[in-house]
Design an enzyme around this catalytic site. Sequence first.
Site, PDB file in Angstrom:
ATOM      1  N   LYS A   1       0.694  -1.173   0.087  1.00 39.09           N
ATOM      2  CA  LYS A   1       0.107   0.012   0.078  1.00 39.09           C
ATOM      3  C   LYS A   1       0.888   1.209  -0.017  1.00 39.09           C
ATOM      4  O   LYS A   1       0.293   2.349  -0.694  1.00 39.09           O
ATOM      5  CB  LYS A   1      -0.843   0.068   1.069  1.00 39.09           C
ATOM      6  CG  LYS A   1      -1.900  -1.213   1.131  1.00 39.09           C
ATOM      7  CD  LYS A   1      -3.141  -0.973   2.312  1.00 39.09           C
ATOM      8  CE  LYS A   1      -4.034  -2.255   2.345  1.00 39.09           C
ATOM      9  NZ  LYS A   1      -4.866  -1.933   3.274  1.00 39.09           N
TER      10      LYS A   1
ATOM     11  N   LYS B   1      -7.182  -8.487  -7.995  1.00 37.25           N
ATOM     12  CA  LYS B   1      -8.288  -8.929  -6.933  1.00 37.25           C
ATOM     13  C   LYS B   1      -9.733  -7.828  -7.445  1.00 37.25           C
ATOM     14  O   LYS B   1      -9.241  -6.683  -7.625  1.00 37.25           O
ATOM     15  CB  LYS B   1      -7.842  -8.630  -5.498  1.00 37.25           C
ATOM     16  CG  LYS B   1      -9.002  -9.025  -4.474  1.00 37.25           C
ATOM     17  CD  LYS B   1      -8.281  -8.922  -3.289  1.00 37.25           C
ATOM     18  CE  LYS B   1      -9.527  -9.237  -2.136  1.00 37.25           C
ATOM     19  NZ  LYS B   1      -8.714  -9.286  -0.506  1.00 37.25           N
TER      20      LYS B   1
ATOM     21  N   LYS C   1     -12.707  -2.015  -4.870  1.00 32.25           N
ATOM     22  CA  LYS C   1     -13.585  -0.884  -4.760  1.00 32.25           C
ATOM     23  C   LYS C   1     -12.972   0.130  -5.335  1.00 32.25           C
ATOM     24  O   LYS C   1     -13.720   1.029  -5.778  1.00 32.25           O
ATOM     25  CB  LYS C   1     -14.011  -0.445  -3.064  1.00 32.25           C
ATOM     26  CG  LYS C   1     -14.382  -1.679  -2.296  1.00 32.25           C
ATOM     27  CD  LYS C   1     -14.123  -1.272  -0.794  1.00 32.25           C
ATOM     28  CE  LYS C   1     -14.374  -2.202  -0.210  1.00 32.25           C
ATOM     29  NZ  LYS C   1     -14.323  -1.952   1.627  1.00 32.25           N
TER      30      LYS C   1
END
Length: 339
Positions: A118, A201, A204
């Site tokens: 991240k 994956k 959102k």
Amino acid sequence: MSASTFTPRVFSGIKPSGGLTLGNYLGAIKRWVDMQSPDMETIYCAVDLHAITVWQDPKGLKGGTREIAAGLLAAGIDPEHSILFNQSQVKEHTELAWIFNCVARVGWMNRMTQFKDKAGKNAEKASLGLYAYPSLMAADILIYHATHVPVGEDQKQHVELTRDIANKFNNDFGVDFFPVTEPVIEGPGTRVMNLRDGTKKMSKSGESDMERINMLDDADTIAKKFKKAKTDPDGIPMDLDGLAGRPEAKNLVDIYSGLSDMTPAEVVAEYAGAGWGTFKPALADLAVAKLAPISDEMKRLMDDPAEIDRKLAQGADKARAIATPILEKTYDIVGLLRG
């Protein structure tokens, strides 16, 4: 201390950053609903404190928290059986997290792959919260003496850290107080992939809305997205081995499996030799049948935010009833003086 010596109790949570997707449903929520039973206490929450490890629009964060709650309720989480709340209403999470910050080792945190993923090349600019949040995740779990945590494969490392923290705390203070929690990773569809790129994956935050199925999508949108999902020239193989090296094909079979409660092998056997012109409409029909009622109920619930807030507050009261004595005992073990 082995988890088997504690009252069977499940804990898990979802970050309210962005909207709920099919990945959240098959990878977590559906299993959470299935885990509700008289033999297991179940505690679920919107982990809003985890969400703010990166900047969130305050209004969007509140709305996202309510959407998580609406999605869980619409999918079948029963607040009469399960405890449902948002994390920030139970201060014991953060208080135990500080204790665990002092138990966990920097080397353990440096091994956490999600921070590296991240933060990327901008690690020096990332928040301290993003670096330390695995300690808060351990506190989320252990403040309830949770024995089992349903997680995706990508979160298994954090449960392993939770186990390390529990063991070190127990060893440091010579107690058998925190359980060594077991991760629960099982079933098809636990890792739902992008509809346009089966190697990524479902997220959102993907660039295109066509990459994902949102839990608030209506029936027409769900059907359209599946019918336009990326595939390959070959159809459904004769056996599972025929899906090797075909990420988009495997993803659609896995999604069908997760929605139908069939195994991937059973799905392949039923559609062996069929083309995508047959399989994708069947998958779209199945998805609409399973997801549209949840979407409709979510929208109904979100039209009454005060009712959602009331249910979350009630859940927080129930959560604190478990968490407070565990935190008090932790403070006693550590030697913290209180009036």
